[in-house]
Motif scaffolding. Sequence first.
Motif, PDB file in Angstrom:
ATOM      1  N   GLY A 160      -3.061 -32.844 -69.043  1.00  0.00           N
ATOM      2  CA  GLY A 160      -2.870 -33.866 -68.035  1.00  0.00           C
ATOM      3  C   GLY A 160      -2.971 -33.373 -66.614  1.00  0.00           C
ATOM      4  O   GLY A 160      -3.267 -34.153 -65.710  1.00  0.00           O
ATOM      5  N   ASN A 161      -2.677 -32.103 -66.384  1.00  0.00           N
ATOM      6  CA  ASN A 161      -2.753 -31.587 -65.012  1.00  0.00           C
ATOM      7  C   ASN A 161      -3.875 -30.570 -64.840  1.00  0.00           C
ATOM      8  O   ASN A 161      -3.886 -29.798 -63.873  1.00  0.00           O
ATOM      9  CB  ASN A 161      -1.418 -30.977 -64.590  1.00  0.00           C
ATOM     10  CG  ASN A 161      -1.022 -29.796 -65.454  1.00  0.00           C
ATOM     11  OD1 ASN A 161      -1.568 -29.626 -66.548  1.00  0.00           O
ATOM     12  ND2 ASN A 161      -0.086 -28.986 -64.990  1.00  0.00           N
ATOM     13  N   GLN A 172      -9.562 -34.396 -67.212  1.00  0.00           N
ATOM     14  CA  GLN A 172      -8.540 -33.656 -67.957  1.00  0.00           C
ATOM     15  C   GLN A 172      -9.153 -32.653 -68.937  1.00  0.00           C
ATOM     16  O   GLN A 172      -8.469 -32.154 -69.819  1.00  0.00           O
ATOM     17  CB  GLN A 172      -7.634 -34.633 -68.706  1.00  0.00           C
ATOM     18  CG  GLN A 172      -6.833 -35.539 -67.785  1.00  0.00           C
ATOM     19  CD  GLN A 172      -5.874 -36.459 -68.530  1.00  0.00           C
ATOM     20  OE1 GLN A 172      -5.786 -36.435 -69.748  1.00  0.00           O
ATOM     21  NE2 GLN A 172      -5.149 -37.269 -67.788  1.00  0.00           N
ATOM     22  N   ASN A 174       1.196 -34.757 -69.690  1.00  0.00           N
ATOM     23  CA  ASN A 174       0.959 -34.467 -68.269  1.00  0.00           C
ATOM     24  C   ASN A 174       1.460 -33.088 -67.875  1.00  0.00           C
ATOM     25  O   ASN A 174       1.146 -32.619 -66.779  1.00  0.00           O
ATOM     26  CB  ASN A 174       1.625 -35.534 -67.396  1.00  0.00           C
ATOM     27  CG  ASN A 174       0.895 -36.860 -67.502  1.00  0.00           C
ATOM     28  OD1 ASN A 174      -0.310 -36.904 -67.746  1.00  0.00           O
ATOM     29  ND2 ASN A 174       1.634 -37.952 -67.324  1.00  0.00           N
TER      30      ASN A 174
END
Length: 382
Positions: free
Chosen positions: A313-314, A94, A278
């Motif tokens: 998060g992505n 991350q 996220n």
Amino acid sequence: MPLSRRQFVSALGAGSLLTLWPRANAVASGEDTRLLVVLLRGGLDGLHALPPVADPAYARLRGALAPNDPLKLDGSFALHPSLKFMRELYGEKQLLPIVAVAPPYRQRSHFDAQDCLENGTAKPGGHNGWLNRCVAAMPGSEGLAIATVMPLILRGDGAATTWSPPLPQEVNPILLQKLQPLYAADPALAEAFSRAIQTEGTNEVAMGKGGKRAGPQLPQTMAAAARIMGKSDGPRIGFVEDSGWDTHGNQAGVLMRKLAELDNALRAYRDGMGAQWNRTAVLIVTEFGRTAAVNGTGGTDHGTGGVAFLAGGNVRGGRVAGDWPGLGAGDLNEGRDLRATGDLRAVFKGVLATQLRLSESALDTRVFPDSRGVKPFDGLFS
């Protein structure tokens, strides 16, 4: 319990925020992403934060200034030992460090370099910023700067506002008694004032450990950003800034403390965003890098190629991105700086295109005018 001025104004601020971001129940969940840009003013030394431990010239150039016990990443790079949380994020894929990047301005003036970074062009003197133009290109969006004065990056025609932790002095209860009739006469302010009076409890933004009052630092500022941006109807675009990164002398001691603050700030923001993490991206940038060699006062001077960190998060992290030019004598810019191989605008474009779904035409013409030759940095997100 006496009501502090900070609690008082905070409660008022909470009331006003509801009117600033009226998107409650109107957020399309599939597009409800967040972006926080963090600007480290003063020129963070990327070679200190992200030591290129495998570059054969690094130890020779840095000598005793090279951090002891760096946190190894991929065999080529490591993180400064103060960046323990960032190392955790890297392990969770991350965190993405991006090496050898800089704004298109390649001189050594703090003022001009920050101007270009914020206005999104190759020339200083801009009157509005790329983050504001991004807001304007997203109908219904607002931008938030955690700052006392609107920074250039969020100035412009797009909807943007500032918020900053108020000073922590206590509010005299007698003053509140005198103000109450005045606010009661105003239907728009009466409810917010009443809520302020009823506010109780501590406020971690204004309070240090053990209840000692302290001015807001980056961890407290980013915690505040998370509290606002983490709401379901919170602003999607935020900006935080921090100063004190100009390390001409005693760099090791200064950056030991500053990088720990940055690390704690990122943790506070991640924790504060909760489930929103996220769908959140945090982009940490600075206006330029430092000289490759140590100066005579245990520091480094203004240079060119720097480092950026993208967390979220992505984010497709767990690796180091960018084109490393090397630190050999023939590789340096003007024989003294890490050569910049990447344009920060490409990183910005890559983030905006993927995280906020801005079109290529909007990026090339509205957000970063006359930048068709600067292609978005690819592969930043999963």
